[in-house]
Design an enzyme around this catalytic site. Sequence first.
Site, PDB file in Angstrom:
ATOM      1  CG  ASP A   1       0.278 -14.840 -14.441  1.00 23.24           C
ATOM      2  OD1 ASP A   1       1.063 -14.957 -13.487  1.00 23.24           O
ATOM      3  OD2 ASP A   1      -0.952 -14.694 -14.283  1.00 23.24           O
TER       4      ASP A   1
ATOM      5  CG  HIS B   1      -0.270  -0.151   2.504  1.00 27.21           C
ATOM      6  ND1 HIS B   1      -0.269  -1.331   3.205  1.00 27.21           N
ATOM      7  CD2 HIS B   1       0.463   0.721   3.229  1.00 27.21           C
ATOM      8  CE1 HIS B   1       0.436  -1.165   4.320  1.00 27.21           C
ATOM      9  NE2 HIS B   1       0.886   0.066   4.346  1.00 27.21           N
TER      10      HIS B   1
ATOM     11  CB  CYS C   1      -2.412  -5.565 -20.120  1.00 22.27           C
ATOM     12  SG  CYS C   1      -2.725  -7.302 -19.801  1.00 22.27           S
TER      13      CYS C   1
ATOM     14  CD  GLU D   1      -3.331 -14.234 -17.689  1.00 22.59           C
ATOM     15  OE1 GLU D   1      -2.979 -13.597 -16.680  1.00 22.59           O
ATOM     16  OE2 GLU D   1      -4.419 -14.841 -17.770  1.00 22.59           O
TER      17      GLU D   1
END
Length: 585
Positions: free
Chosen positions: A476, A209, A523, A452
Amino acid sequence: MTFSVHGLAVARGIAIGRAVLVASSRVDVAHYFVEPSQVEGEIERVRQGRNAVVEELQRLQTDMPADAPHELTALLDVHLMLLQDEALTGGVKHWITERLYNAEWALTTQLEVIARQFDEMEDEYLRERKADLEQVVERILRYMKGVASPVAPPASSPRRKTQQDLLLDDTVDVPLVLVAHDLSPADMLQFKQSVFAGFVTDVGGKTSHTAIVARSMDIPAVVGARAASQLVRQDDWVIIDGDAGVVIVDPSPIILAEYGFRQRQVELERERLARLRHTPAITIDGHKIELLANIEQPGDAAAAVRAGAVGVGLFRSEFLFMGKSGNLPGEDEQYRAYCEAIDGMQGLPVTIRTIDVGADKPLDNKAHKDSYLNPALGLRAIRWSLADPAMFRTQLRAVLRAAAHGKVNLLFPMLAHTHEIQQTLAQVDLARGELDARGEPYGPVQLGAMIEVPAAALMVRTFLKYFDFLSIGTNDLIQYTLAIDRADEAVAHLYDPLHPAVLRLVGDVIAEGERQGKSVCVCGETAGDVTMTRLLLGLGLRSFSMHPAQILAVKQEVLRADTRKLAPWALQVLAGDEPAVLLTA
């Protein structure tokens, strides 16, 4: 004496300032047994502590500054969901009732139980949510103990001028950098009014975070710097090199002058990049390049538009499902979320990926994952959706309904078999039929598949028979092609986006999409890596999707590129045994 601490670079740029140390948020916890007659009282103590923290976080949300980054709001939502998760509250009640643990002991015991489940998750982002769980538990413990928040503004005190002070003309308004073991979103919000030039934390990863908020605030940050909070002293001069992931403590005047010059260069570069926001991404030889944004929450759309994205290339819908304690969002709730993202993009297209969870990313923290020998290869992504058709069609109906309000593309993750493709498309048809039966309006969607796994890349021609577009998930694809767990420190150094096998798979998918006149987008992290932009353009890629903060830097590379010259060079890189050498030549 000058020394350096190394960590992970998570937000680019250079910050120079005096250190503000945040005390460790750990609370000492007493361990003792209670009498049966005290059980209800102990449970009530935990309940009161939890409710107090919930009220505190809700108050912070209410008083949120208008310019606060959306990521901060989303992370506060995550903390509120964790506080109210039955896996936490029910477990604490169990330890008090069945084992007669005192309230604090029960709370920390249940924290360890759930934390172990987070540790076993393959997905890096979800694994690092363990830190969020630890922080909400620590806030409860602090309330129960009556201890103040670890965050305290630095006290101003006179100090002796150093060579660094004189070099930087340090008089009153000195820049400040934050050094901490870890920081909760609530703590960071309390610091929002203070102008911190950068962050350093002992723990965390690229998707922690602290990293997320640092990127959203566009300030340099280094996380995972181990003992930084113990080595750095209050008021030390510190340089944060967010590009290299290095923290330099007590720098000499020469080092300070060098980094001061680099800092000014970075600031000038950012100003230059900002001017490109409204400039179309077109190469020198006239190819229009599509620069899209990756988002996790509907509210992220605003940041994507501000960054100049021409659409959303990846809306990770699974984040709508997290922290629901088994109560998955219904069709209407999902529909509203998708509509919010569509509205936020102001008419630009939105690509929604269906839920990407499974054995390694359970929606319910109470799930037993011990039975999965290798969760990365287990029941996840599209396999998980096809195993629960009712849940899957609920999501499909919500997306189809939202498509009536704007241009929507629907993307399916981790397909590898023809029968999976056929089953997936059959579910889409069934979802449309269910909406027809209800008389519910819905819109048209373009259907796409994630590439992927190597099997999908090798079957690209088959995939293009069924789908309107493809999206290469490089994170991936690299992991599965090289058999590397990128989260495992022992082998993470072998994770290589420039491995010849990876590049050839990527190149083949792009080339086949071009031959068939269908769009191919990248992406993964590779899309936002400016060192890869020229190579991808040379391979024929015309659509990139990345974190909004990376768009302008990639756009600059696009504007400088001539694909006529890059194409033959990219083929040489692709054919080479060591592409990394050719890339930097």
